[in-house]
Scaffold this active site. Structure first.
Site, PDB file in Angstrom:
ATOM      1  N   ASN A  13       0.880  -1.168   0.000  1.00 19.62           N
ATOM      2  CA  ASN A  13       0.000   0.000   0.000  1.00 19.62           C
ATOM      3  C   ASN A  13       0.911   1.210   0.000  1.00 19.62           C
ATOM      4  O   ASN A  13       1.487   1.549   1.029  1.00 19.62           O
ATOM      5  CB  ASN A  13      -0.900  -0.016   1.246  1.00 19.62           C
ATOM      6  CG  ASN A  13      -1.678   1.289   1.388  1.00 19.62           C
ATOM      7  OD1 ASN A  13      -1.836   2.041   0.411  1.00 19.62           O
ATOM      8  ND2 ASN A  13      -2.160   1.574   2.587  1.00 19.62           N
ATOM      9  N   LYS A  15       0.226   4.271  -0.302  1.00 20.91           N
ATOM     10  CA  LYS A  15      -0.371   5.478   0.290  1.00 20.91           C
ATOM     11  C   LYS A  15      -0.144   6.686  -0.639  1.00 20.91           C
ATOM     12  O   LYS A  15      -0.221   6.529  -1.848  1.00 20.91           O
ATOM     13  CB  LYS A  15       0.179   5.720   1.693  1.00 20.91           C
ATOM     14  CG  LYS A  15       0.161   4.460   2.552  1.00 20.91           C
ATOM     15  CD  LYS A  15       0.433   4.734   3.991  1.00 20.91           C
ATOM     16  CE  LYS A  15       0.586   3.417   4.735  1.00 20.91           C
ATOM     17  NZ  LYS A  15       0.357   3.576   6.170  1.00 20.91           N
ATOM     18  N   HIS A  98      -9.372   1.386   4.501  1.00 17.38           N
ATOM     19  CA  HIS A  98      -8.095   1.549   5.217  1.00 17.38           C
ATOM     20  C   HIS A  98      -8.312   2.501   6.400  1.00 17.38           C
ATOM     21  O   HIS A  98      -9.075   3.458   6.318  1.00 17.38           O
ATOM     22  CB  HIS A  98      -7.022   2.099   4.272  1.00 17.38           C
ATOM     23  CG  HIS A  98      -5.655   2.014   4.866  1.00 17.38           C
ATOM     24  ND1 HIS A  98      -5.176   2.962   5.737  1.00 17.38           N
ATOM     25  CD2 HIS A  98      -4.680   1.082   4.750  1.00 17.38           C
ATOM     26  CE1 HIS A  98      -3.961   2.615   6.128  1.00 17.38           C
ATOM     27  NE2 HIS A  98      -3.638   1.471   5.542  1.00 17.38           N
ATOM     28  N   GLU A 100      -6.619   4.829   7.523  1.00 19.01           N
ATOM     29  CA  GLU A 100      -6.335   6.248   7.267  1.00 19.01           C
ATOM     30  C   GLU A 100      -7.538   6.918   6.603  1.00 19.01           C
ATOM     31  O   GLU A 100      -7.789   8.112   6.822  1.00 19.01           O
ATOM     32  CB  GLU A 100      -5.055   6.382   6.411  1.00 19.01           C
ATOM     33  CG  GLU A 100      -3.818   6.086   7.254  1.00 19.01           C
ATOM     34  CD  GLU A 100      -2.628   5.561   6.491  1.00 19.01           C
ATOM     35  OE1 GLU A 100      -2.605   5.658   5.252  1.00 19.01           O
ATOM     36  OE2 GLU A 100      -1.715   5.010   7.153  1.00 19.01           O
ATOM     37  N   GLU A 170      -5.679  -4.960  10.327  1.00 20.64           N
ATOM     38  CA  GLU A 170      -4.675  -3.928  10.557  1.00 20.64           C
ATOM     39  C   GLU A 170      -4.966  -3.178  11.852  1.00 20.64           C
ATOM     40  O   GLU A 170      -5.758  -2.221  11.856  1.00 20.64           O
ATOM     41  CB  GLU A 170      -4.671  -2.941   9.390  1.00 20.64           C
ATOM     42  CG  GLU A 170      -4.325  -3.573   8.065  1.00 20.64           C
ATOM     43  CD  GLU A 170      -3.630  -2.588   7.153  1.00 20.64           C
ATOM     44  OE1 GLU A 170      -2.528  -2.902   6.702  1.00 20.64           O
ATOM     45  OE2 GLU A 170      -4.158  -1.487   6.931  1.00 20.64           O
ATOM     46  N   GLY A 176       2.230   2.202  10.558  1.00 24.09           N
ATOM     47  CA  GLY A 176       3.171   3.301  10.379  1.00 24.09           C
ATOM     48  C   GLY A 176       3.839   3.743  11.667  1.00 24.09           C
ATOM     49  O   GLY A 176       4.467   4.809  11.717  1.00 24.09           O
ATOM     50  N   SER A 216       3.169  -2.341  10.233  1.00 26.30           N
ATOM     51  CA  SER A 216       4.630  -2.373  10.424  1.00 26.30           C
ATOM     52  C   SER A 216       5.230  -3.748  10.145  1.00 26.30           C
ATOM     53  O   SER A 216       6.211  -4.145  10.777  1.00 26.30           O
ATOM     54  CB  SER A 216       5.010  -1.882  11.828  1.00 26.30           C
ATOM     55  OG  SER A 216       4.551  -0.552  12.019  1.00 26.30           O
TER      56      SER A 216
HETATM   57  C1  PEP Z   1      -0.751   0.050   5.768  1.00 22.29           C
HETATM   58  O1  PEP Z   1      -0.694   1.187   5.347  1.00 22.29           O
HETATM   59  O2  PEP Z   1      -1.692  -0.680   5.441  1.00 22.29           O
HETATM   60  C2  PEP Z   1       0.320  -0.409   6.648  1.00 22.29           C
HETATM   61  C3  PEP Z   1       0.231  -1.603   7.183  1.00 22.29           C
HETATM   62  O3  PEP Z   1       1.368   0.456   6.863  1.00 22.29           O
HETATM   63  P1  PEP Z   1       2.768   0.119   7.598  1.00 22.29           P
HETATM   64  O4  PEP Z   1       3.246  -1.184   7.042  1.00 22.29           O
HETATM   65  O5  PEP Z   1       3.646   1.263   7.245  1.00 22.29           O
HETATM   66  O6  PEP Z   1       2.468   0.007   9.049  1.00 22.29           O
END
Ligand code: PEP
Length: 255
Positions: A13, A15, A98, A100, A170, A176, A216
């Protein structure tokens, strides 16, 4: 539990990162590193990168996806992109819900459900994101939260259509932040989501559904997370922007 019956999927992803030229560069760098992958490899990219990413991915085993779509087929929704527009480009995947989008753009369980419907109607496969906030985990309501998000998003989705639903667990506190859920926590919640799908549909549908972990995930922790019986892949943010790191996760998923 038979993990072997499910597709393992590693999806990036991106972003709001990478210009179109950088997208070409990154896909071109990833392609040779993942060519022998024994899992599906997807890069979900910003709208303006879709075309260059698709071009760069031609002839490779990398699939390109989008990061969102609107719920309407067309209309007065300035700056929005419909599922049909994405499908017409030859895309297969779209991320929906997501955290975000939920946190910063007013996404609700209902709008997630409407977007899921639109994406399925357009023939796309959905990567549906669910996950709890830190306070919810601390209040011990993680199971209730992910079950509610899953149930509302899947309202009206048929058992047949479930073959085009991938779920990404998630935990918001792990996205992040560099904080990763332990492999046990990831496995437990992916298992709760699988049970929820079994209740809504059948055990067979639940056993066939790919449930990813995201938060992460990186080249150092992917092995352990992906070894868990309920974790069928990963949705990767930060580490998907670095070809070698993303490829290392794909390698871990291919074991
Ligand atoms: C994501 O944006 O779905 C995500 C898991 O980000 P990160 O791996 O940076 O935590």
């Amino acid at each position: 539990m038979n993990k072997a019956t499910r597709k393992t999927i590693i999806a990036g992803n991106w972003k709001m990162n990478k210009t179109p030229a950088e997208a070409t560069e990154l896909i071109t760098a990833i392609a040779p590193l993942v060519k022998d992958a024994d899992c599906e490899v997807i890069a979900c990219v910003p709208y303006v990168d879709l075309y260059p990413a698709l071009e760069a991915a031609k002839g490779t085993n990398i699939q390109i996806g989008a990061e969102n779509c609107h719920w309407a087929k067309s209309g007065a929704f300035t700056a929005e992109i419909s599922a049909d527009m994405l499908a017409s480009m030859g895309l297969k995947y779209v991320i929906i819900g997501h955290s975000e989008r939920r946190q910063y753009f007013g996404e609700t369980d209902k709008t997630v459900r409407d977007r899921v419907r639109a994406a399925l109607d357009a023939g796309l496969t959905v990567i549906l994101c669910v996950g709890e906030y830190l306070e919810q985990r601390e209040q011990d309501v993680t199971a209730e939260v992910v079950r509610m998000q899953t149930k509302i998003a899947l309202m009206g989705v048929s058992a047949e259509e479930m073959s085009r639903i991938v779920i990404a667990y998630e935990p918001v506190w792990a996205i992040g932040t560099g904080l990763t859920a332990t492999a046990e926590q990831a496995d437990e919640v992916c298992g709760i989501i699988r049970e929820c799908i079994a209740e809504l549909y059948t055990n067979e549908v639940a056993e066939a559904t790919t449930i990813q972990y995201g938060g992460s995930m990186n080249d150092a922790n992917a092995d352990e997370l992906l070894s868990k019986v309920n974790v069928d892949g990963g949705l990767i943010g930060g580490a998907s922007l670095v070809a070698e790191k993303f490829a290392a996760i794909v390698k871990a998923a291919s074991k």
